[in-house]
Motif scaffolding. Structure first.
Motif, PDB file in Angstrom:
ATOM      1  N   GLY A 218       0.859  -1.163  -0.058  1.00  0.00           N
ATOM      2  CA  GLY A 218      -0.036   0.043   0.045  1.00  0.00           C
ATOM      3  C   GLY A 218       0.778   1.366   0.093  1.00  0.00           C
ATOM      4  N   ASP A 219       1.883   1.170   0.808  1.00  0.00           N
ATOM      5  CA  ASP A 219       2.830   2.414   0.722  1.00  0.00           C
ATOM      6  C   ASP A 219       3.501   2.617  -0.635  1.00  0.00           C
ATOM      7  OD1 ASP A 219       2.526   2.724   3.459  1.00  0.00           O
ATOM      8  OD2 ASP A 219       4.422   2.054   4.171  1.00  0.00           O
ATOM      9  N   TYR A 220       3.769   1.558  -1.009  1.00  0.00           N
ATOM     10  CA  TYR A 220       4.440   1.685  -2.704  1.00  0.00           C
ATOM     11  C   TYR A 220       3.374   2.565  -3.650  1.00  0.00           C
ATOM     12  CZ  TYR A 220       5.571   0.438  -7.473  1.00  0.00           C
ATOM     13  OH  TYR A 220       5.795   0.602  -8.780  1.00  0.00           O
ATOM     14  N   VAL A 221       2.158   1.930  -3.487  1.00  0.00           N
ATOM     15  CA  VAL A 221       1.359   2.460  -4.513  1.00  0.00           C
ATOM     16  C   VAL A 221       1.189   4.167  -4.041  1.00  0.00           C
ATOM     17  CG1 VAL A 221      -1.380   2.508  -5.134  1.00  0.00           C
ATOM     18  CG2 VAL A 221       0.145   0.343  -4.933  1.00  0.00           C
ATOM     19  N   ILE A 222       1.021   4.504  -2.766  1.00  0.00           N
ATOM     20  CA  ILE A 222       0.828   5.717  -2.444  1.00  0.00           C
ATOM     21  C   ILE A 222       2.059   6.619  -2.884  1.00  0.00           C
ATOM     22  CG2 ILE A 222       0.940   7.164  -0.394  1.00  0.00           C
ATOM     23  CD1 ILE A 222      -1.005   5.218   1.043  1.00  0.00           C
ATOM     24  N   VAL A 223       3.447   6.076  -2.685  1.00  0.00           N
ATOM     25  CA  VAL A 223       4.640   6.618  -3.075  1.00  0.00           C
ATOM     26  C   VAL A 223       4.368   7.023  -4.459  1.00  0.00           C
ATOM     27  CG1 VAL A 223       7.095   6.388  -3.400  1.00  0.00           C
ATOM     28  CG2 VAL A 223       5.829   6.185  -1.162  1.00  0.00           C
ATOM     29  N   HIS A 224       4.114   5.860  -5.384  1.00  0.00           N
ATOM     30  CA  HIS A 224       3.940   5.944  -6.882  1.00  0.00           C
ATOM     31  C   HIS A 224       2.999   7.266  -7.319  1.00  0.00           C
ATOM     32  CE1 HIS A 224       3.809   3.698 -10.795  1.00  0.00           C
ATOM     33  NE2 HIS A 224       2.828   4.658 -11.038  1.00  0.00           N
ATOM     34  N   GLU A 225       1.871   7.254  -6.493  1.00  0.00           N
ATOM     35  CA  GLU A 225       0.867   8.339  -6.874  1.00  0.00           C
ATOM     36  C   GLU A 225       1.607   9.879  -6.413  1.00  0.00           C
ATOM     37  OE1 GLU A 225      -0.961   7.365  -8.912  1.00  0.00           O
ATOM     38  OE2 GLU A 225      -0.772   5.320  -8.817  1.00  0.00           O
ATOM     39  N   LEU A 226       1.977   9.889  -5.055  1.00  0.00           N
ATOM     40  CA  LEU A 226       2.857  10.978  -4.908  1.00  0.00           C
ATOM     41  C   LEU A 226       3.933  11.549  -5.739  1.00  0.00           C
ATOM     42  CD1 LEU A 226       2.986  10.200  -1.016  1.00  0.00           C
ATOM     43  CD2 LEU A 226       1.341  11.776  -2.008  1.00  0.00           C
ATOM     44  N   ALA A 227       4.455  10.608  -6.374  1.00  0.00           N
ATOM     45  CA  ALA A 227       5.645  10.944  -7.078  1.00  0.00           C
ATOM     46  C   ALA A 227       5.101  11.593  -8.380  1.00  0.00           C
ATOM     47  CB  ALA A 227       6.466   9.809  -7.513  1.00  0.00           C
ATOM     48  N   HIS A 228       3.871  11.293  -8.702  1.00  0.00           N
ATOM     49  CA  HIS A 228       3.229  11.996  -9.863  1.00  0.00           C
ATOM     50  C   HIS A 228       2.650  13.340  -9.520  1.00  0.00           C
ATOM     51  CE1 HIS A 228       2.871   8.621 -12.767  1.00  0.00           C
ATOM     52  NE2 HIS A 228       2.125   7.810 -11.937  1.00  0.00           N
ATOM     53  N   ILE A 229       2.778  13.882  -8.443  1.00  0.00           N
ATOM     54  CA  ILE A 229       2.517  14.921  -8.164  1.00  0.00           C
ATOM     55  C   ILE A 229       3.717  15.981  -8.941  1.00  0.00           C
ATOM     56  CG2 ILE A 229       2.376  16.915  -6.375  1.00  0.00           C
ATOM     57  CD1 ILE A 229       0.957  14.881  -4.868  1.00  0.00           C
ATOM     58  N   ARG A 230       4.827  15.535  -8.803  1.00  0.00           N
ATOM     59  CA  ARG A 230       6.111  16.101  -9.164  1.00  0.00           C
ATOM     60  C   ARG A 230       6.122  15.677 -11.097  1.00  0.00           C
ATOM     61  NH1 ARG A 230       9.716  18.644  -6.546  1.00  0.00           N
ATOM     62  NH2 ARG A 230       9.508  18.664  -4.014  1.00  0.00           N
ATOM     63  N   GLU A 231       5.949  14.573 -11.241  1.00  0.00           N
ATOM     64  CA  GLU A 231       6.076  14.050 -12.645  1.00  0.00           C
ATOM     65  C   GLU A 231       4.877  13.431 -13.002  1.00  0.00           C
ATOM     66  OE1 GLU A 231       8.619  14.933 -14.339  1.00  0.00           O
ATOM     67  OE2 GLU A 231       9.789  15.970 -12.931  1.00  0.00           O
ATOM     68  N   LEU A 232       4.094  14.043 -13.785  1.00  0.00           N
ATOM     69  CA  LEU A 232       2.721  13.359 -14.004  1.00  0.00           C
ATOM     70  C   LEU A 232       3.055  12.506 -15.407  1.00  0.00           C
ATOM     71  CD1 LEU A 232      -0.002  13.521 -13.099  1.00  0.00           C
ATOM     72  CD2 LEU A 232      -0.830  15.057 -14.667  1.00  0.00           C
ATOM     73  N   ASN A 233       3.941  11.655 -15.271  1.00  0.00           N
ATOM     74  CA  ASN A 233       4.320  10.807 -16.333  1.00  0.00           C
ATOM     75  C   ASN A 233       5.223   9.431 -15.793  1.00  0.00           C
ATOM     76  OD1 ASN A 233       7.101  11.599 -15.845  1.00  0.00           O
ATOM     77  ND2 ASN A 233       6.604  13.603 -16.744  1.00  0.00           N
ATOM     78  N   HIS A 234       5.632   8.637 -16.572  1.00  0.00           N
ATOM     79  CA  HIS A 234       6.691   7.568 -16.278  1.00  0.00           C
ATOM     80  C   HIS A 234       7.801   7.797 -16.625  1.00  0.00           C
ATOM     81  CE1 HIS A 234       2.428   5.719 -15.194  1.00  0.00           C
ATOM     82  NE2 HIS A 234       3.366   5.302 -14.101  1.00  0.00           N
ATOM     83  N   SER A 235       8.486   9.043 -16.597  1.00  0.00           N
ATOM     84  CA  SER A 235       9.832   9.258 -17.426  1.00  0.00           C
ATOM     85  C   SER A 235      10.799   8.974 -16.072  1.00  0.00           C
ATOM     86  CB  SER A 235      10.105  10.844 -17.476  1.00  0.00           C
ATOM     87  OG  SER A 235      10.037  11.611 -16.196  1.00  0.00           O
ATOM     88  N   PRO A 236      12.198   8.907 -16.570  1.00  0.00           N
ATOM     89  CA  PRO A 236      13.384   8.493 -15.628  1.00  0.00           C
ATOM     90  C   PRO A 236      13.347   9.450 -14.333  1.00  0.00           C
ATOM     91  CG  PRO A 236      13.860   8.396 -17.890  1.00  0.00           C
ATOM     92  CD  PRO A 236      12.656   9.119 -17.960  1.00  0.00           C
ATOM     93  N   ARG A 237      12.709  10.591 -14.750  1.00  0.00           N
ATOM     94  CA  ARG A 237      12.624  11.418 -13.391  1.00  0.00           C
ATOM     95  C   ARG A 237      11.608  11.138 -12.532  1.00  0.00           C
ATOM     96  NH1 ARG A 237      12.709  15.336 -17.635  1.00  0.00           N
ATOM     97  NH2 ARG A 237      10.671  15.715 -17.465  1.00  0.00           N
ATOM     98  N   PHE A 238      10.461  10.763 -12.872  1.00  0.00           N
ATOM     99  CA  PHE A 238       9.481  10.233 -12.001  1.00  0.00           C
ATOM    100  C   PHE A 238       9.795   8.772 -11.304  1.00  0.00           C
ATOM    101  CE2 PHE A 238       6.436   6.380 -11.585  1.00  0.00           C
ATOM    102  CZ  PHE A 238       5.463   7.032 -10.867  1.00  0.00           C
TER     103      PHE A 238
END
Length: 266
Positions: A218-238
């Motif tokens: 569950g933490d992994y999914v939340i972190v995945h979505e929180l990272a999208h706040i900075r990078e709304l994509n799946h780029s290396p930066r994300f």
């Protein structure tokens, strides 16, 4: 976000198809007919549903395969699309076969945060409560029979999940230097989580069934979505953002898919 693979209806595979004003020759007009198609080395029965839609789609659930097509589609076009997606279809059927329908009865074992708990009828009390490794299911009016437990227990799980994931989001967001987003639960067939950005702030959704899995997933999914706040994509930066808290995110994704497929059908 990664796809839900727990035996529930899986995501539709879409094919854009031009909607014609008049059906061309060879279109299929029967509604809900059963057919069979040869895919690779397997024969697959499927239900064909024709309606006023714009796409061909394949929907797979525990009830089987359903092909949904617009009025303009020919049988050849529908089955050509199915053959193009045959690897996906066969894979999803195999995944669904791994899950079992949950038996709502006293003594049944239900996973909560990755730990098995036993359902216990407790007519001397009201409501639902978790005590150690037992989920005590009290009376609720006249709905005491096992057959009435499903909706009550799922509603309880969703309440616990919302509180749990909101707390985890509040704790994890500062670690990625993002604001705490609005968090809601999802019942999506296709994804464990999603993120949308609004002028007033970010909103993330996580699937309530994550509450059945070990907390780190569950933490992994939340972190995945929180990272999208900075990078709304799946780029290396994300992925660099995700790796700050989950450097082994590839293993997390694999474990999530594996454990998700094994969840019971509630």
């Amino acid at each position: 976000m990664d796809r839900v693979a727990d035996g529930q209806p899986v995501p539709e595979m879409m094919h854009r198809s031009r909607l014609l004003e008049a059906p061309p020759s060879g279109t299929v007009s029967d509604m809900g007919s059963m057919r069979c198609i040869e895919l690779a080395a397997a024969s697959v029965n499927y239900r064909l549903v024709i309606s006023r839609r714009r796409t061909i789609a394949i929907h797979i659930s525990h009830a089987g395969v359903e092909a949904r097509a617009p009025l303009s589609a020919s049988l050849a076009e529908i089955e050509r699309f199915m053959r193009q997606k045959q690897s996906w279809i066969l894979s999803r059927l195999e995944d669904i076969g791994e899950a079992a329908v949950f038996d709502w009865r006293t003594g049944a074992m239900l996973p909560l945060l990755g730990t098995q708990v036993t359902l216990v009828e407790a007519p001397e009390r009201s409501g639902i409560a978790l005590e150690s490794d037992r989920l005590l299911i009290g009376r609720a009016g006249r709905a005491r029979a096992d057959g009435h437990w499903r909706k009550r227990v799922i509603a309880w799980i969703r309440e616990q999940a919302l509180d749990h994931f909101r707390q985890r989001s509040t704790e994890l967001a500062p670690q990625l230097n993002v604001g705490v987003p609005e968090l809601r639960l999802s019942n999506a067939a296709a994804r464990w989580g999603s993120c949308t950005l609004h002028p007033a702030g970010a909103r993330i959704r996580v699937h309530w069934k994550l509450y059945l899995l070990p907390p780190h997933l569950g933490d992994y999914v939340i972190v995945h979505e929180l990272a999208h706040i900075r990078e709304l994509n799946h780029s290396p930066r994300f992925w660099a953002q995700v790796a700050r808290l989950f450097p082994d995110y590839t293993a997390m994704r694999q474990e999530l898919n594996r454990r998700g497929r094994a969840l019971p059908l509630l």
